[in-house]
Design a protein around this motif. Structure first.
Motif, mmCIF file in Angstrom:
data_model
loop_
_atom_site.group_PDB
_atom_site.id
_atom_site.type_symbol
_atom_site.label_atom_id
_atom_site.label_comp_id
_atom_site.label_asym_id
_atom_site.label_seq_id
_atom_site.Cartn_x
_atom_site.Cartn_y
_atom_site.Cartn_z
ATOM 1 N N GLY A 27 8.105 -61.858 2.408
ATOM 2 C CA GLY A 27 8.427 -60.975 1.299
ATOM 3 C C GLY A 27 7.259 -60.041 0.993
ATOM 4 N N ASN A 61 11.011 -63.884 -5.527
ATOM 5 C CA ASN A 61 10.420 -63.455 -4.256
ATOM 6 C C ASN A 61 10.074 -61.972 -4.275
ATOM 7 O OD1 ASN A 61 12.068 -65.586 -1.750
ATOM 8 N ND2 ASN A 61 10.828 -66.082 -3.543
ATOM 9 N N ILE A 83 15.616 -65.064 -5.473
ATOM 10 C CA ILE A 83 15.486 -63.751 -4.845
ATOM 11 C C ILE A 83 14.633 -62.832 -5.709
ATOM 12 C CG2 ILE A 83 16.751 -61.692 -4.115
ATOM 13 C CD1 ILE A 83 19.076 -63.568 -3.356
ATOM 14 N N GLY A 130 13.163 -64.517 4.353
ATOM 15 C CA GLY A 130 14.418 -64.673 3.657
ATOM 16 C C GLY A 130 15.138 -65.943 4.030
ATOM 17 N N GLY A 139 16.777 -65.536 0.000
ATOM 18 C CA GLY A 139 17.188 -64.362 0.749
ATOM 19 C C GLY A 139 16.184 -63.243 0.893
ATOM 20 N N TYR A 140 14.955 -63.343 0.325
ATOM 21 C CA TYR A 140 13.985 -62.248 0.456
ATOM 22 C C TYR A 140 12.703 -62.691 1.139
ATOM 23 C CZ TYR A 140 11.391 -57.981 -0.670
ATOM 24 O OH TYR A 140 10.664 -56.817 -0.583
ATOM 25 N N GLY A 195 16.915 -57.082 0.773
ATOM 26 C CA GLY A 195 16.714 -58.483 1.143
ATOM 27 C C GLY A 195 17.456 -58.808 2.410
ATOM 28 N N MET A 196 17.463 -60.084 2.762
ATOM 29 C CA MET A 196 18.118 -60.499 3.992
ATOM 30 C C MET A 196 19.602 -60.152 3.963
ATOM 31 S SD MET A 196 16.222 -61.967 6.279
ATOM 32 C CE MET A 196 17.493 -62.840 7.186
ATOM 33 N N GLU A 229 13.673 -62.114 11.851
ATOM 34 C CA GLU A 229 13.642 -61.311 10.639
ATOM 35 C C GLU A 229 12.875 -60.009 10.832
ATOM 36 O OE1 GLU A 229 13.246 -62.970 6.778
ATOM 37 O OE2 GLU A 229 13.407 -65.034 7.474
ATOM 38 N N ARG A 254 22.522 -64.344 4.361
ATOM 39 C CA ARG A 254 22.087 -65.242 3.300
ATOM 40 C C ARG A 254 21.960 -66.655 3.859
ATOM 41 N NH1 ARG A 254 23.266 -63.236 -1.886
ATOM 42 N NH2 ARG A 254 22.364 -65.184 -2.659
#
Length: 355
Positions: A177, A141, A138, A166, A171-172, A5-6, A209, A9
């Motif tokens: 995603g 996602n 999260i 995210g 965060g994703y 994930g990211m 991203e 955050r």
């Protein structure tokens, strides 16, 4: 950035302080706003420091948790009356996205279910629930990505709009995603990201991203999308959503409707990726969705500098509504919802998570 994930955050708790990544400063500066009061969290929502329907909802939940500890009450009845007013104030921060209302109601449910344990314990449970919602988002996602990755071609090109990554979630990401999950699976495609005027979420955030993820991407002006479709350069469109009605109509960043019409004209699949918390079952169709109108200055000025003549009248409608007839499918954490939308949305809302 790892595939967990990211790395950055967008929202998180740090002790008793809720931290919001100020997305107005990206990609040039990564700065967090520390919210230790409900007013600060609400202000972060209103002034676009945090944006993206799921992230706004999570910040709204935090605003409720912060506000609950500010309530001066000696008994539960007084606490509940003041708490209800707090919830209503948080929900009014931005009107179009449904995740904010949904998250606030999740927090209200915590209080209703725990009236017997005392005010201090309720306040602590609200803080715990706010953090739990971030972690749940999260995972939701990730499930959206797992369901949606099959709509992404093994080769070819994906068009996305605004930012549904995210940064717009816990965060994703929702639309990103899906793209991220397809890329992790080994598919080799290219992403076209629309710049998304006037806040440039596409150029500032989505490209931020995608570059960190190492996914090949090209930034385009919003008005280049139709030409690329005409030239058969786009295979699928995937966007996020701020509110989805019971019949499948979708409110999203202004300009989404235009892309959906163009995609339909050129026989290109148009998918919406969103958690079920974006679905508003109490709104039967899109014309019932309140559309936020923001200050015209946000169009006439860029980075604080005027880009239009002094005295220019500007209309900034922040969202539009795409009728369900233009939507190929709605990618959720329990599967891809397809026509007939009214029936299948109702069934999707009844499913248990993970089923």
């Amino acid at each position: 950035m790892s595939n967990s994930g990211m790395a950055i955050r967008p929202v998180l708790w740090d002790g008793d302080v809720f931290r919001v990544l100020d997305q107005r400063l990206l990609p040039h500066k990564e700065h967090y706003i520390d919210c230790d009061t409900s007013d600060k969290a609400i202000r972060a929502i209103k002034n676009m420091a945090v944006r993206g329907a799921p992230a706004v909802g999570l910040t709204g939940a935090a605003a409720v948790a912060l506000g609950a500890r500010e309530i001066d009450a000696r008994d539960v009845d007084t606490f509940m009356k003041k708490f209800d007013r707090l919830c209503d104030r948080v929900k009014r921060a931005r009107p179009t996205g449904y995740n904010l209302e949904w998250a606030v109601e999740q927090m209200r449910l915590v209080v209703v279910e725990n009236l017997s344990i005392g005010i201090d314990a309720i306040v602590e449970k609200l803080r715990e629930k706010s953090e739990a919602l971030i972690n749940e988002d999260i995972e939701v996602n990730r499930a959206i990505g797992a369901w949606g990755k099959d709509v992404i071609p093994a080769e070819g090109a994906v068009l996305t709009y605004c930012n549904a990554g995210g940064l717009a979630t816990g965060g994703y990401g929702t639309a990103l995603g899906v793209i991220r999950a397809a890329w992790e699976e080994g598919k080799k495609f290219h992403v076209f990201a629309c710049e998304t005027r006037p806040y440039l979420q596409g150029s500032r955030l989505t490209m931020f991203e995608l570059l960190k993820e190492g996914i090949p991407a090209t930034l385009i002006t919003d008005n280049a999308a139709g030409f690329l479709m005409q030239k058969k350069k786009i295979n699928v469109v995937v966007v996020g959503a701020d509110r989805i009605t019971a019949n499948g109509d979708v409110a999203n960043k202004i300009g989404t409707y235009s892309l959906a019409v163009l995609a339909k004209t050129h026989n290109i699949p148009f998918y919406v990726a969103a958690p079920r918390s974006t679905i508003d079952p109490m709104k039967s169709r899109g014309d019932q969705i309140p559309i936020e109108e923001r200050p015209g200055r946000e169009i006439t000025h860029l980075g604080g500098k005027a880009i239009a003549p002094a005295g220019t009248e500007a209309l900034y409608l922040a969202f539009d509504v795409t009728p369900s007839r233009y939507v190929s499918g709605i990618i959720t954490e329990v599967g891809i919802i397809t026509r007939p939308y009214t029936r299948n949305i109702r069934l999707a809302l009844q499913k248990e998570a993970g089923k």
